[in-house]
Design a protein around this motif. Structure first.
Motif, mmCIF file in Angstrom:
data_model
loop_
_atom_site.group_PDB
_atom_site.id
_atom_site.type_symbol
_atom_site.label_atom_id
_atom_site.label_comp_id
_atom_site.label_asym_id
_atom_site.label_seq_id
_atom_site.Cartn_x
_atom_site.Cartn_y
_atom_site.Cartn_z
ATOM 1 N N TYR A 167 0.791 -1.228 -0.074
ATOM 2 C CA TYR A 167 0.048 -0.075 -0.083
ATOM 3 C C TYR A 167 1.001 1.351 0.012
ATOM 4 C CZ TYR A 167 -3.050 -3.397 1.687
ATOM 5 O OH TYR A 167 -3.866 -4.668 1.799
ATOM 6 N N THR A 168 1.019 1.743 -1.006
ATOM 7 C CA THR A 168 1.500 3.221 -1.128
ATOM 8 C C THR A 168 0.731 4.391 -0.715
ATOM 9 O OG1 THR A 168 0.976 3.983 -3.287
ATOM 10 C CG2 THR A 168 2.920 2.488 -3.145
ATOM 11 N N GLY A 210 -2.142 6.514 1.797
ATOM 12 C CA GLY A 210 -2.361 6.798 2.993
ATOM 13 C C GLY A 210 -3.129 7.851 3.259
ATOM 14 N N GLU A 256 -5.521 12.400 0.064
ATOM 15 C CA GLU A 256 -4.383 10.902 0.476
ATOM 16 C C GLU A 256 -3.400 11.354 0.175
ATOM 17 O OE1 GLU A 256 -4.874 7.887 -2.808
ATOM 18 O OE2 GLU A 256 -6.347 7.898 -1.642
ATOM 19 N N THR A 271 1.346 -7.177 5.415
ATOM 20 C CA THR A 271 0.943 -5.765 4.798
ATOM 21 C C THR A 271 2.415 -4.902 4.585
ATOM 22 O OG1 THR A 271 -1.041 -6.103 5.712
ATOM 23 C CG2 THR A 271 -0.340 -3.937 5.354
ATOM 24 N N LEU A 331 3.541 -1.037 4.152
ATOM 25 C CA LEU A 331 2.990 0.195 4.148
ATOM 26 C C LEU A 331 3.717 1.319 3.365
ATOM 27 C CD1 LEU A 331 1.663 0.421 7.971
ATOM 28 C CD2 LEU A 331 0.613 -0.138 5.925
ATOM 29 N N PRO A 332 3.158 2.774 3.219
ATOM 30 C CA PRO A 332 3.716 3.717 2.375
ATOM 31 C C PRO A 332 5.186 3.896 2.740
ATOM 32 C CG PRO A 332 1.738 4.188 2.873
ATOM 33 C CD PRO A 332 1.802 2.955 3.791
ATOM 34 N N VAL A 391 3.214 -6.758 9.589
ATOM 35 C CA VAL A 391 3.088 -5.338 9.115
ATOM 36 C C VAL A 391 4.419 -4.585 9.111
ATOM 37 C CG1 VAL A 391 1.480 -3.340 9.465
ATOM 38 C CG2 VAL A 391 0.698 -5.750 9.997
ATOM 39 N N THR A 440 6.180 -1.262 8.687
ATOM 40 C CA THR A 440 6.027 -0.401 8.797
ATOM 41 C C THR A 440 7.135 0.770 8.407
ATOM 42 O OG1 THR A 440 6.430 -0.175 11.013
ATOM 43 C CG2 THR A 440 4.057 -0.479 10.470
ATOM 44 N N ARG A 441 8.346 0.411 8.473
ATOM 45 C CA ARG A 441 9.569 1.023 7.938
ATOM 46 C C ARG A 441 10.530 0.122 7.254
ATOM 47 N NH1 ARG A 441 8.998 0.557 13.716
ATOM 48 N NH2 ARG A 441 9.987 -1.495 14.567
ATOM 49 N N ASN A 495 4.678 -7.675 14.194
ATOM 50 C CA ASN A 495 3.650 -6.400 13.913
ATOM 51 C C ASN A 495 3.819 -5.167 15.097
ATOM 52 O OD1 ASN A 495 1.521 -4.497 13.526
ATOM 53 N ND2 ASN A 495 -0.127 -6.099 13.815
ATOM 54 N N PRO A 496 4.669 -4.501 14.832
ATOM 55 C CA PRO A 496 5.306 -4.055 13.790
ATOM 56 C C PRO A 496 6.515 -4.937 13.365
ATOM 57 C CG PRO A 496 5.817 -2.444 15.283
ATOM 58 C CD PRO A 496 4.909 -3.422 15.755
#
Length: 193
Positions: free
Chosen positions: A110-111, A113, A126, A144, A146-147, A162, A164-165, A176-177
């Motif tokens: 997912y780019t 947000g 967004e 998942t 993330l952007p 997930v 996140t970084r 997660n994360p």
């Protein structure tokens, strides 16, 4: 600056504010519908549809349907790319994936947000940040991403993570994360013996 240019620059934009973006999403949906309904024995047609949708792709491309994305033209895949079923790529910004990448089922990249500020979010704004996945990466099931994330070469992302970084090269990461558990070594493949 139009909304497409704002998206490419990582600025807040309105995805439905520019008719060209709406038309591009609609065109992608039509191609995806054709691809996802295609006879699995008709590999030539499946390849033509994917090549017409994606920004670029190398040899040995295999995406098992169903597959969904926003635009397609922001997706750049290297050689020997394999994805199992239910891949979703929200490619409002560039998604660049290297060679020899394996992605398991039910993965979301997912780019896009949305602002945390409720007033701007309720305006339909967004943002989009590019995602880069290196060469020889294995993304396990249910991950998942993330952007704005970059995943280094030769890395394995464990199931259900997930991300996140950024994750460095040649590590096993999960959670997660998502966090780096340890550098990869030959002992990690002991179960393969």
């Amino acid at each position: 600056m139009n909304d497409k240019e704002k998206a490419a620059a990582g600025l807040l934009y309105h995805p439905c504010g520019d008719p060209r973006l709406s038309q591009a999403r609609q065109a992608a949906k039509v191609t995806l519908w054709q691809y996802n309904q295609c006879d699995p024995r008709d590999d030539a047609r499946r390849q033509r549809l994917l090549k017409s949708l994606l920004g670029s792709s190398g040899e040995g491309l295999c995406i098992e349907p169903p597959f969904n994305c926003d635009y397609g033209y922001n997706i750049h895949l290297g050689a020997q790319f394999y994805d199992n079923v239910n891949l979703v790529i929200l490619d409002c910004a560039s998604v660049t994936i290297g060679d020899n990448v394996f992605i398991a089922h039910n993965v979301g990249i997912y780019t896009a947000g949305h602002p945390h500020d409720v007033a701007r979010r309720n305006q339909g704004l967004e943002y989009a940040l590019p995602i880069t996945i290196g060469n020889n990466v294995w993304i396990c099931g249910g991950v998942t991403i993330l952007p704005g994330v970059t995943i280094g070469d030769n890395t394995v992302i464990g199931a259900g993570s997930v991300v996140t970084r950024d994750i460095p090269a040649s590590v096993l990461a999960f959670g997660n994360p998502c966090w780096v558990a340890h550098p990869l070594s030959p002992q990690d493949d002991a179960h393969d013996r």
